[in-house]
Design a protein around this motif. Structure first.
Motif, short mmCIF file in Angstrom:
data_model
loop_
_atom_site.label_atom_id
_atom_site.label_comp_id
_atom_site.label_asym_id
_atom_site.label_seq_id
_atom_site.Cartn_x
_atom_site.Cartn_y
_atom_site.Cartn_z
N SER A 215 -6.14 0.80 -5.04
CA SER A 215 -6.68 -0.12 -4.18
C SER A 215 -6.90 -1.53 -4.78
N TRP B 274 0.79 -1.22 0.05
CA TRP B 274 0.03 -0.07 0.05
C TRP B 274 1.05 1.20 0.02
N TYR C 103 -2.87 6.41 -1.70
CA TYR C 103 -4.31 6.05 -1.34
C TYR C 103 -5.10 7.42 -0.71
#
Ligand SMILES: C[S@@+](CC[C@H](N)C(=O)[O-])C[C@H]1O[C@@H](n2cnc3c(N)ncnc32)[C@H](O)[C@@H]1O
Length: 264
Positions: free
Chosen positions: A214, A13, A18
């Motif tokens: 994602s 991630w 994000y």
């Protein structure tokens, strides 16, 4: 075709990517937070806390509580610890994580859909609450939407299909009725609702930009560099066709989310 979802182990991630759609991703967390009964939880866990900005909102709302964010991504936790050093951050896989002591509030925004076997998971979460404690969860529930369908189709449409097939798993979410049937025998109060947000995005192919941060993360990560660009191009072409621009140049991205508040 049954909706599928990539599995998450060791997903790299990226907190900056994000947070790029921060406002739209924040809104459901605030909607969930707004429904949690105002009491005085002293021990709070935020499961799948990511970069920690929502964990910090929990600490703001209940300033005397001990608030801990749990995540398995080191880059996410490093960002959380840098931005919010006063809170506690724990690196753990939620599939096996247990709190040291029962909690007053277990909160989780946009994370538990990465885990399988929800009947077991949700029973264990309720088990980790004190009597009267609250479980508050929000999960995306749009696995049959074109944004996701295009990913499964692109995954099957090139020389990378064998490489990606093991990463596609059945979407783990139960129906709202099934969550009610699961939680009600364990909890005095269960409240479940769904909201579809009509998200208005800007840019050339903004839905592809959204999923790139994602859904697509584990798929791209699994591919050798030579396949990453053509696979993503295949995906972006399909998504652009599925989400044409409106007359004002914006793109509408309907996004359904499932919410639950259960008090033990
Ligand atoms: C979409 S982000 C949500 C972050 C934050 N809750 C928010 O709403 O902004 C999902 C987070 O769940 C974490 N995650 C996914 N699977 C996990 C697992 N099995 N154990 C711990 N964390 C996990 C990811 O590392 C990521 O930070």
């Amino acid at each position: 075709m049954k909706p599928h979802l990539p599995s998450s182990p060791d997903m790299p991630w990226n907190p900056d990517h994000y947070l790029a759609f921060g406002d739209l991703r924040l809104r459901p967390a605030l909607d969930l937070l707004g429904r949690i009964p105002t009491r005085d939880p002293q021990r709070i866990a935020d499961l799948g806390c990511g970069p920690g900005h929502i964990t910090a909102l929990l600490a703001e709302r209940w300033p005397t509580a001990k608030v801990t964010g749990i995540d398995q991504s080191r880059p996410m936790l490093d960002r959380a610890a840098a931005d919010f050093p006063a809170l506690s951050w724990v690196e753990a896989d939620l599939a096996t994580w247990r709190p040291g002591e029962p909690l007053d509030l277990i909160f989780s925004n946009a994370a538990l859909h990465w885990l399988d076997d929800h009947p077991r998971l949700f029973r264990d979460l309720v088990d980790n609450l004190v009597p009267g404690g609250t479980l508050a969860v929000q999960m995306p529930n749009n696995f049959a939407a074109p944004s996701h369908r295009c990913a499964y189709e692109a995954a099957a449409a090139g020389p990378w299909s064998e490489c990606l097939a093991p990463l596609l798993r059945p979407a783990p979410l139960l129906s709202p009725q099934d969550y009610y049937a699961l939680l009600r025998p364990l909890c005095g109060h269960v409240e479940i609702w769904e909201t579809e947000y009509l998200q208005v995005l800007k840019g050339d192919n903004p839905v592809a930009d959204w999923t790139r941060t994602s859904l697509l993360v584990p798929l791209l990560e699994a591919l050798p560099p030579a396949w990453q660009v053509p696979f993503e191009a295949e995906y972006r072409a399909r998504v652009a066709a599925a989400y044409p621009n409106e007359r004002d140049g914006h793109t509408l991205f309907p996004f359904r989310r499932l919410f639950m508040i259960a008090r033990r």
